[in-house]
Design a protein around this motif. Structure first.
Motif, short mmCIF file in Angstrom:
data_model
loop_
_atom_site.label_atom_id
_atom_site.label_comp_id
_atom_site.label_asym_id
_atom_site.label_seq_id
_atom_site.Cartn_x
_atom_site.Cartn_y
_atom_site.Cartn_z
N UNK A 90 0.84 -1.20 0.00
CA UNK A 90 0.00 0.00 0.00
C UNK A 90 0.88 1.25 0.00
N UNK A 91 1.17 1.78 -1.18
CA UNK A 91 2.03 2.98 -1.25
C UNK A 91 1.56 4.15 -0.38
N UNK A 92 0.25 4.42 -0.27
CA UNK A 92 -0.15 5.52 0.62
C UNK A 92 0.22 5.25 2.09
N UNK A 93 0.10 4.00 2.52
CA UNK A 93 0.47 3.67 3.89
C UNK A 93 1.97 3.84 4.09
N UNK A 94 2.76 3.49 3.07
CA UNK A 94 4.21 3.67 3.15
C UNK A 94 4.55 5.14 3.28
N UNK A 95 3.86 5.98 2.54
CA UNK A 95 4.10 7.42 2.61
C UNK A 95 3.78 7.95 4.01
N UNK A 96 2.65 7.52 4.57
CA UNK A 96 2.27 7.95 5.92
C UNK A 96 3.32 7.49 6.94
N UNK A 97 3.76 6.24 6.83
CA UNK A 97 4.78 5.71 7.73
C UNK A 97 6.06 6.53 7.62
N UNK A 98 6.49 6.81 6.42
CA UNK A 98 7.71 7.59 6.21
C UNK A 98 7.59 8.99 6.81
N UNK A 99 6.44 9.64 6.58
CA UNK A 99 6.24 10.99 7.12
C UNK A 99 6.23 10.99 8.65
N UNK A 100 5.59 10.00 9.26
CA UNK A 100 5.55 9.92 10.72
C UNK A 100 6.96 9.72 11.27
N UNK A 101 7.75 8.87 10.63
CA UNK A 101 9.13 8.63 11.09
C UNK A 101 9.98 9.88 10.95
N UNK A 102 9.81 10.61 9.86
CA UNK A 102 10.57 11.85 9.67
C UNK A 102 10.21 12.88 10.74
N UNK A 103 8.94 12.99 11.04
CA UNK A 103 8.49 13.95 12.05
C UNK A 103 9.04 13.57 13.43
N UNK A 104 9.00 12.27 13.77
CA UNK A 104 9.51 11.82 15.06
C UNK A 104 11.01 12.07 15.17
N UNK A 105 11.74 11.85 14.08
CA UNK A 105 13.19 12.09 14.09
C UNK A 105 13.49 13.57 14.28
N UNK A 106 12.72 14.42 13.63
CA UNK A 106 12.93 15.87 13.76
C UNK A 106 12.66 16.31 15.19
N UNK A 107 11.61 15.78 15.80
CA UNK A 107 11.29 16.14 17.19
C UNK A 107 12.39 15.67 18.13
N UNK A 108 12.87 14.46 17.92
CA UNK A 108 13.90 13.90 18.79
C UNK A 108 15.18 14.72 18.71
#
Length: 133
Positions: A90-108
């Motif tokens: 599911x490419x849309x789910x992959x995009x959401x997963x990637x965006x969430x990981x990027x946001x978490x990394x930026x916060x950390x």
């Protein structure tokens, strides 16, 4: 004039009970990760509660790494296998997963160290007594 000589070299600062408790907790942490044996822990904790000055407390931790010297955890931000599976399924789910990981990394990476007594964003003072000091 002994008093005069003490002021030149600087008086030893007395340790508080809270500082003793903090050093004892640090020693217990070092025991838990294997830097101290049980015998060493018992000896040092005994010395902590006999210490009168901050210098005596510092001497008990001198040969142990400080919290700042602790190596950073090497947890991966993105699980590449999960990302590939999501891309195939599911490419849309992959995009959401990637965006969430990027946001978490930026916060950390951008989060300043916690300050005692600091409030989280959006936390209000309502209902709490005014602080004195």
């Amino acid at each position: 004039m002994i008093d005069h000589e003490e002021h030149i070299t600087g008086p030893a600062l007395r340790a508080s009970d809270a500082e003793r408790d903090q050093v004892a907790a640090q020693l217990q942490h070092h025991y838990a990760v294997g830097r101290l044996t049980l015998t060493e822990l018992e000896e040092r904790v005994g010395a902590v509660y006999e210490a009168r000055t901050r210098e005596q407390l510092d001497a008990l931790l001198r040969d142990l790494p400080s919290e700042a010297e602790r190596p950073a955890s090497h947890t991966p931000v993105i699980d590449p296998r999960l990302l590939i599976i999501l891309l195939c399924a599911s490419p849309p789910a992959a995009l959401v997963y990637w965006l969430i990981c990027q946001r978490a990394a930026r916060r950390r990476n951008s989060r300043p160290p916690a300050v005692e007594g600091a409030r989280e964003p959006g936390e209000s003072d309502e209902g709490s007594p005014p602080s004195e000091g």
